[in-house]
Design a protein around this motif. Structure first.
Motif, PDB file in Angstrom:
ATOM      1  N   GLY A 135      50.772  -4.433 -20.317  1.00  0.00           N
ATOM      2  CA  GLY A 135      51.893  -3.139 -20.200  1.00  0.00           C
ATOM      3  C   GLY A 135      51.170  -1.236 -20.224  1.00  0.00           C
ATOM      4  O   GLY A 135      51.361  -0.782 -19.703  1.00  0.00           O
ATOM      5  N   ALA A 136      50.339  -1.632 -21.072  1.00  0.00           N
ATOM      6  CA  ALA A 136      49.741  -0.256 -21.768  1.00  0.00           C
ATOM      7  C   ALA A 136      49.066   0.355 -20.422  1.00  0.00           C
ATOM      8  O   ALA A 136      48.146   1.631 -20.005  1.00  0.00           O
ATOM      9  CB  ALA A 136      48.991  -0.204 -22.738  1.00  0.00           C
ATOM     10  N   GLU A 137      47.931  -0.445 -20.084  1.00  0.00           N
ATOM     11  CA  GLU A 137      47.039  -0.115 -18.825  1.00  0.00           C
ATOM     12  C   GLU A 137      47.918  -0.047 -17.911  1.00  0.00           C
ATOM     13  O   GLU A 137      47.481   0.987 -16.877  1.00  0.00           O
ATOM     14  CB  GLU A 137      46.687  -1.520 -18.410  1.00  0.00           C
ATOM     15  CG  GLU A 137      45.533  -0.751 -17.567  1.00  0.00           C
ATOM     16  CD  GLU A 137      44.587  -2.523 -16.685  1.00  0.00           C
ATOM     17  OE1 GLU A 137      43.938  -2.081 -16.442  1.00  0.00           O
ATOM     18  OE2 GLU A 137      44.553  -3.853 -17.702  1.00  0.00           O
ATOM     19  N   ALA A 138      49.023  -0.408 -17.844  1.00  0.00           N
ATOM     20  CA  ALA A 138      49.737   0.534 -15.969  1.00  0.00           C
ATOM     21  C   ALA A 138      50.499   1.208 -16.768  1.00  0.00           C
ATOM     22  O   ALA A 138      50.528   2.160 -15.952  1.00  0.00           O
ATOM     23  CB  ALA A 138      51.194  -1.194 -15.900  1.00  0.00           C
ATOM     24  N   VAL A 191      52.778  -1.187 -11.561  1.00  0.00           N
ATOM     25  CA  VAL A 191      53.154   0.233 -11.261  1.00  0.00           C
ATOM     26  C   VAL A 191      53.577   0.186  -9.805  1.00  0.00           C
ATOM     27  O   VAL A 191      52.933  -0.283  -8.904  1.00  0.00           O
ATOM     28  CB  VAL A 191      51.944   1.799 -11.612  1.00  0.00           C
ATOM     29  CG1 VAL A 191      52.957   3.117 -11.073  1.00  0.00           C
ATOM     30  CG2 VAL A 191      51.542   1.605 -12.783  1.00  0.00           C
ATOM     31  N   ALA A 192      54.685   0.421  -9.192  1.00  0.00           N
ATOM     32  CA  ALA A 192      55.375  -0.135  -8.747  1.00  0.00           C
ATOM     33  C   ALA A 192      56.338   2.081  -8.079  1.00  0.00           C
ATOM     34  O   ALA A 192      56.483   2.342  -9.057  1.00  0.00           O
ATOM     35  CB  ALA A 192      56.023  -0.617  -7.877  1.00  0.00           C
ATOM     36  N   GLY A 193      56.330   2.708  -6.690  1.00  0.00           N
ATOM     37  CA  GLY A 193      57.241   3.845  -6.287  1.00  0.00           C
ATOM     38  C   GLY A 193      56.496   4.417  -5.504  1.00  0.00           C
ATOM     39  O   GLY A 193      56.217   3.569  -3.923  1.00  0.00           O
ATOM     40  N   ARG A 194      56.874   5.970  -4.615  1.00  0.00           N
ATOM     41  CA  ARG A 194      57.270   5.953  -4.027  1.00  0.00           C
ATOM     42  C   ARG A 194      55.679   6.265  -3.372  1.00  0.00           C
ATOM     43  O   ARG A 194      54.299   6.334  -3.971  1.00  0.00           O
ATOM     44  CB  ARG A 194      57.437   7.534  -3.796  1.00  0.00           C
ATOM     45  CG  ARG A 194      59.498   8.077  -4.105  1.00  0.00           C
ATOM     46  CD  ARG A 194      59.613   9.721  -4.878  1.00  0.00           C
ATOM     47  NE  ARG A 194      58.560  10.532  -4.065  1.00  0.00           N
ATOM     48  CZ  ARG A 194      58.457  11.340  -4.787  1.00  0.00           C
ATOM     49  NH1 ARG A 194      59.512  11.761  -5.491  1.00  0.00           N
ATOM     50  NH2 ARG A 194      57.551  12.338  -4.026  1.00  0.00           N
ATOM     51  N   ALA A 195      55.752   6.101  -1.781  1.00  0.00           N
ATOM     52  CA  ALA A 195      54.202   5.179  -1.335  1.00  0.00           C
ATOM     53  C   ALA A 195      53.460   6.992  -1.525  1.00  0.00           C
ATOM     54  O   ALA A 195      52.357   6.764  -1.655  1.00  0.00           O
ATOM     55  CB  ALA A 195      54.066   5.012   0.451  1.00  0.00           C
TER      56      ALA A 195
END
Length: 433
Positions: free
Chosen positions: A111-114, A286-290
């Motif tokens: 989690g910390a790395e992300a 980590v996921a999100g806007r391209a």
């Protein structure tokens, strides 16, 4: 205590660094919501590996996926020889992440790395350096994430200097409102503290992002009102600041939704995921806007073990268990039941100042006096000890150490749940004397 257990504790004292905290349970087996220690005693687990095993200890789907993948590839490093499991998990995560825009994902180990990589991505995409976080926040133990984390002891004491360009505002902690107001007549004034911070703390022109836990974990399972995050996000949009949701502990069914931000109807620019995503294996994302995720140059993101094939396979299996075994719905139902039962406990035990949270991610804040709300950390510690002796593992949290939190696996049986609640009831009566 058996001699075998005592010998293991002695070996731990001689071999393991003192700074690594441990309890007294020495596990030899774990299944579902039960941990069995070396002496054969069974414990109902309300800690869940600190929110890691929402799908249960040794979930059959996860175990089978690990075994199958171990026969094929243990490790190649995705940067050297890619493999389908990494790609398949990223495909699944961008399906899960909120938003109808094009998305990307990247995999890491913890989690910390992300969290750290989400900050890197936000800084690169915006060309700005500042990061706004919240008091009571916990985001990890690396240099950057420790700097983001609010609580000094035990996480930050003696480990400075901390990373620069980090700023902090009070959260929406209604039970202890930083503005001394009461919801719902407060107009969510605590959200306006973000705008006001642009004057004396950090210029909006220098803020890359605001990062927030939907439900604060170590900070005390604090869940803000429904209007809070939409207001925070609007302020971010008006000032070209990215909004990052840290779903490390609150994600993957923990609040009765796949991701906790669904409760607020907010679509973050980036979402950080870990813990129960891997069903017990170390993996994060980590996921999100391209456009934001693709901003860093090739080679700017990654790591030797990030998205390890065995861990990625375990994560895909854990997500399948949540979706196909109806565990998210079960989590929502479990949360409804727990809220009612905890409210009943509150009526009988004045030491419970507040019951709060989302779904089964719930907390009991213990106080010495309901009127003064004086924190009762010693009583929380006493309750944890009482319950452990009776066969129930509980965790405390909160800046004052006076909050009891629930992180039981969603596969817990009715019988196990009733026994655990009975132990808690007895424990609360004992510490209230």
């Amino acid at each position: 205590m058996s001699q075998v257990k005592q010998d293991l504790l002695n070996r731990r004292a001689k071999a393991v660094a003192k700074g690594v905290s441990t309890g007294t349970v020495v596990a030899v087996k774990a299944e579902g919501a039960i941990i069995t220690d070396v002496d054969g005693k069974e414990y109902i687990d309300f800690a869940g590996g600190i929110g890691v095993v929402n799908v249960g200890h040794n979930n059959p789907r996860v175990v089978e996926a690990i075994k199958k993948q171990a026969d094929n590839i243990l490790h190649t490093c995705f940067h050297v020889a890619m493999y389908e499991e990494y790609i398949a998990l990223c495909e699944k995560l961008i399906e899960i992440a909120p938003g109808d825009f094009e998305k990307r994902a990247a995999l890491f180990n913890s989690g910390a790395e992300a969290v750290e990589n989400a900050i890197k991505i936000a800084r690169h995409a915006t060309g700005k350096q500042g990061v706004m976080v919240f008091e009571n926040a916990f985001h990890g133990r690396t240099l950057l994430t420790m700097s983001l984390t609010s609580k000094i002891k035990p996480y930050k004491l003696g480990f400075g200097p901390y990373a620069p360009e980090i700023y902090r505002i009070p959260p929406a902690y209604c039970y202890r409102c930083p503005l001394g107001r009461e919801y719902p007549t407060c107009d969510i004034g605590c959200a306006d503290l973000l705008s006001k911070s642009f004057i004396g703390r950090a210029a909006a022109e220098n803020l890359a992002c605001v990062i927030a836990e939907p439900v604060m974990g170590e900070g005390g399972f604090i869940a803000p009102p429904k209007e809070y995050f939409p207001k925070i996000q609007n302020i971010c949009r008006e000032n070209d600041i990215l909004f990052i949701a840290d779903e490390v502990q609150s994600g993957f069914g923990r609040t009765g939704r796949m991701l906790a931000m669904e409760h607020w109807g907010v679509v973050p620019d980036l979402t950080v995921m870990a813990k129960s995503m891997g069903g017990g294996m170390p993996i994060s994302a980590v996921a999100g806007r391209a456009d934001i995720m693709d901003a860093p140059h090739v080679g700017g993101l990654g790591g030797t073990y990030g998205g390890n094939p065995v861990c990625a396979s375990a994560a895909l299996a854990a997500i399948a268990a949540l979706e196909e075994d109806n565990l998210i719905q079960k989590g929502a139902e479990l949360g409804d039941k727990l809220v009612n039962r905890f409210k009943e406990l509150q009526e009988r035990h004045a030491i419970i100042g507040e019951v709060r949270g989302k779904g089964p991610m719930l907390a009991l804040e213990l106080v010495l006096d309901p009127k003064t709300k004086e924190p009762a950390p010693a009583k929380a510690k006493e309750l944890v000890s009482y319950c452990l002796d009776k066969g129930l593992i509980l965790l405390s949290c909160g800046n004052f150490g006076n909050v009891i939190r629930t992180l039981m696996p969603l596969v817990i049986t009715e019988e196990q749940l009733e026994k655990a609640l009975s132990i808690m009831d007895e424990g609360l009566a004992s510490i209230s004397q």
